[in-house]
Design an enzyme around this catalytic site. Structure first.
Site, PDB file in Angstrom:
ATOM      1  N   ILE A  60      88.640  60.888  88.258  1.00 37.97           N
ATOM      2  CA  ILE A  60      87.882  61.798  89.141  1.00 37.97           C
ATOM      3  C   ILE A  60      87.527  63.106  88.424  1.00 37.97           C
ATOM      4  CG2 ILE A  60      88.715  60.850  91.342  1.00 37.97           C
ATOM      5  CD1 ILE A  60      90.594  63.357  91.509  1.00 37.97           C
ATOM      6  N   THR A 125      98.836  67.034 102.257  1.00 39.87           N
ATOM      7  CA  THR A 125     100.249  66.746 102.525  1.00 39.87           C
ATOM      8  C   THR A 125     100.912  67.881 103.302  1.00 39.87           C
ATOM      9  OG1 THR A 125     102.397  66.522 101.421  1.00 39.87           O
ATOM     10  CG2 THR A 125     100.692  67.641 100.176  1.00 39.87           C
ATOM     11  N   ASP A 126     101.975  67.535 104.010  1.00 38.68           N
ATOM     12  CA  ASP A 126     102.750  68.567 104.728  1.00 38.68           C
ATOM     13  C   ASP A 126     103.413  69.547 103.747  1.00 38.68           C
ATOM     14  OD1 ASP A 126     104.745  66.885 103.700  1.00 38.68           O
ATOM     15  OD2 ASP A 126     105.718  66.504 105.624  1.00 38.68           O
ATOM     16  N   GLU A 127     103.525  69.138 102.463  1.00 39.04           N
ATOM     17  CA  GLU A 127     104.230  70.002 101.498  1.00 39.04           C
ATOM     18  C   GLU A 127     103.499  71.314 101.247  1.00 39.04           C
ATOM     19  OE1 GLU A 127     106.052  68.383  98.074  1.00 39.04           O
ATOM     20  OE2 GLU A 127     106.561  66.511  99.056  1.00 39.04           O
ATOM     21  N   TYR A 153     103.500  70.463  92.241  1.00 40.83           N
ATOM     22  CA  TYR A 153     102.736  69.446  92.983  1.00 40.83           C
ATOM     23  C   TYR A 153     102.131  70.041  94.245  1.00 40.83           C
ATOM     24  CZ  TYR A 153     101.978  65.885  96.547  1.00 40.83           C
ATOM     25  OH  TYR A 153     101.433  65.143  97.566  1.00 40.83           O
ATOM     26  N   LYS A 157      98.185  70.748  95.352  1.00 37.30           N
ATOM     27  CA  LYS A 157      97.566  70.182  96.569  1.00 37.30           C
ATOM     28  C   LYS A 157      97.012  71.314  97.441  1.00 37.30           C
ATOM     29  CE  LYS A 157      97.434  66.454  97.818  1.00 37.30           C
ATOM     30  NZ  LYS A 157      96.392  65.399  97.556  1.00 37.30           N
ATOM     31  N   ASN A 183     105.310  59.268 103.729  1.00 44.57           N
ATOM     32  CA  ASN A 183     104.974  57.880 104.068  1.00 44.57           C
ATOM     33  C   ASN A 183     105.984  56.907 103.482  1.00 44.57           C
ATOM     34  OD1 ASN A 183     101.353  57.474 104.242  1.00 44.57           O
ATOM     35  ND2 ASN A 183     102.590  59.201 104.884  1.00 44.57           N
ATOM     36  N   LYS A 192     109.834  56.871  94.237  1.00 45.27           N
ATOM     37  CA  LYS A 192     110.017  57.643  95.468  1.00 45.27           C
ATOM     38  C   LYS A 192     111.239  57.134  96.216  1.00 45.27           C
ATOM     39  CE  LYS A 192     106.093  59.749  94.535  1.00 45.27           C
ATOM     40  NZ  LYS A 192     104.767  59.275  94.896  1.00 45.27           N
ATOM     41  N   LEU A 193     111.793  57.989  97.082  1.00 48.57           N
ATOM     42  CA  LEU A 193     113.133  57.729  97.632  1.00 48.57           C
ATOM     43  C   LEU A 193     113.331  56.301  98.181  1.00 48.57           C
ATOM     44  CD1 LEU A 193     115.937  59.087  98.434  1.00 48.57           C
ATOM     45  CD2 LEU A 193     114.949  59.248 100.720  1.00 48.57           C
ATOM     46  N   ASN A 252     118.163  62.633 104.114  1.00 48.06           N
ATOM     47  CA  ASN A 252     118.072  61.621 103.055  1.00 48.06           C
ATOM     48  C   ASN A 252     119.265  60.668 103.109  1.00 48.06           C
ATOM     49  OD1 ASN A 252     115.705  62.791 102.180  1.00 48.06           O
ATOM     50  ND2 ASN A 252     116.714  64.088 100.661  1.00 48.06           N
ATOM     51  N   ASP A 275     120.863  68.610  92.163  1.00 44.97           N
ATOM     52  CA  ASP A 275     119.728  68.766  93.082  1.00 44.97           C
ATOM     53  C   ASP A 275     118.406  68.957  92.335  1.00 44.97           C
ATOM     54  OD1 ASP A 275     118.584  68.843  95.553  1.00 44.97           O
ATOM     55  OD2 ASP A 275     119.637  70.649  96.241  1.00 44.97           O
ATOM     56  N   PRO A 277     115.224  71.050  91.449  1.00 49.93           N
ATOM     57  CA  PRO A 277     114.947  72.500  91.481  1.00 49.93           C
ATOM     58  C   PRO A 277     113.927  72.823  92.581  1.00 49.93           C
ATOM     59  CG  PRO A 277     114.604  71.591  89.270  1.00 49.93           C
ATOM     60  CD  PRO A 277     114.822  70.427  90.181  1.00 49.93           C
TER      61      PRO A 277
END
Ligand code: NAD
Ligand code: DAU
Length: 340
Positions: A60, A125-127, A153, A157, A183, A192-193, A252, A275, A277
């Protein structure tokens, strides 16, 4: 109608391409994807031969390629999923997040201005709202919550969102933005988790939970994200932002324990590690606007969506095992070596 779906060989874009090709056989769907580590043509295999589907490999950020593609295809709608998406990778190496997520968005919107489109939709995203405190369960992100980002990230966004809003105000580009919560579902890359934990638990490998595992995410099945975007494209108001989420907040640790129970694996596999950062504490969406204005309702709750998703991973082992055989092993070793 002809749709350009960028990033359609990834997790959500791939599910969206399946949904659109099968729901609207009279529409044409063109997927453009660079096939980075996260892009996978196996995700598109079930629709690759459909008469209303076409795949194009490309970046893109490549102005010339995008210009040619728009000139040739004359799109009616553009849905931009293409992005670098993994927070941990953005901590290691932010640059590609800035070029793809921000500059790529600009290149797409410039082509939309030049060739004319009915709608440019930015998948956000909600982030971009940052995080909420763990001790205030009464707080939720609304469309009016200020942008306040934590990771490279989410900053990239957010930068793209601001640019989309600027193109609307300055150039009258017909845009919409959706901001969705976390999602899960089929074709989710195992960095991803949820897919990471499913694939590792099935191999009886340790499950790396960051910090104390008490961070909260608001989980939405990817199918419900797709129906929400479809509604916004057809009925959403230009220039508007729509939050998407289904009130499925889980720590989580709750998510990991649910997966272990479903797979009949012991909780002793859980391994608390260093954790992330800047780790965001809690995300929680208020989806009132999309529910009341567009009539969107999710089909799945976490309790119904998770068994369906686990079942998909059990019945599609080839899809994720091929990924685990590639560069992924190096990725896992590098990313988790400092997380004893
Ligand atoms: P993903 O990482 O699975 O897929 C991203 C896709 O974009 C890949 O196929 C990749 O090859 C492609 N891509 C990357 N750089 C590109 C470039 N320069 N040109 C063309 N294609 C490129 O991501 P995802 O989880 O499916 O997320 C899709 C979108 O949804 C992203 O914009 C993300 O920010 C947003 N989002 C994700 C979630 C989530 O929970 N995963 C939630 C809300 C919003
Ligand atoms: O909220 C939407 C966002 O959700 C999207 O914009 C992002 O593209 C997507 O990656 C996702 O971001 P998260 O950082 O929330 O997702 P991730 O799966 O990386 O992590 C979910 C939670 O699980 C988070 O609190 C970190 C934790 N985690 C993650 C991994 C990979 C662990 O405890 N261990 C892990 O190994």
């Amino acid at each position: 109608m002809k749709f350009l779906v960028t990033g359609g060989a990834g997790f959500i874009g791939g599910n969206f391409a399946h949904y659109m090709v099968n729901t609207y056989p009279e529409d044409q769907i063109v997927v453009l994807d660079l096939l980075t580590y996260a892009g996978n043509l196996e995700t598109l295999e079930p629709i690759m031969e459909k008469p209303n589907f076409k795949f194009v490999k490309g970046d893109i950020r490549d102005r010339e390629l995008i210009d040619h593609l728009f000139a040739e295809e004359k799109f009616d709608m553009v849905v931009n999923f293409a992005a670098e998406t993994h927070v941990d990778r953005s901590v290691e190496d932010p640059e590609v997040f800035i070029t793809t997520n921000i500059l790529g968005t600009q290149v797409l919107m410039d082509a939309c201005r030049k060739y004319g489109i009915q709608r440019y939709h930015q998948v956000s995203t909600d982030e971009v709202y940052g995080d909420l405190p763990l001790d205030r369960p009464d707080l939720f992100f609304t469309e009016e919550t200020p942008i306040h980002t934590s990771s490279p990230y989410s900053a990239a966004k957010a930068g793209a969102d601001l640019l989309v809003q600027a193109y609307h105000r300055t150039f009258k580009l017909p845009v919409t933005i959706s901001r969705c919560s976390n999602n899960y579902g089929p074709y989710h890359f195992p960095e991803k988790l949820i897919p990471l934990m499913i694939s590792r638990a099935l191999a009886d490998e340790s499950l790396p939970v960051y910090g104390d595992g008490m961070n909260v995410r608001d989980w939405l099945h990817v199918y419900d994200h797709c129906t929400a975007i479809d509604l916004i494209l057809r009925k959403g108001r230009e220039g508007e932002v729509y939050n998407i989420g289904g009130h499925n907040e889980k720590t989580n640790l709750e998510v990991v324990k649910t997966i272990l129970a479903a797979l009949n694996k012991p909780e002793s596999l859980i391994h608390f590690v260093k954790d992330r950062p800047g780790h965001d504490l809690r995300y929680a969406m208020d989806p009132t606007k999309i529910e009341t204005e567009l009539g969107w309702k999710p089909k799945y709750t976490f309790e119904t969506g998770i068994p369906q998703t686990i079942d998909w991973y059990l019945t599609h082992r080839d899809w994720w095992e091929h990924i685990l055989q590639g560069d992924y092993q190096n990725y896992y070793k590098t990313m988790y070596k400092d997380r004893p």
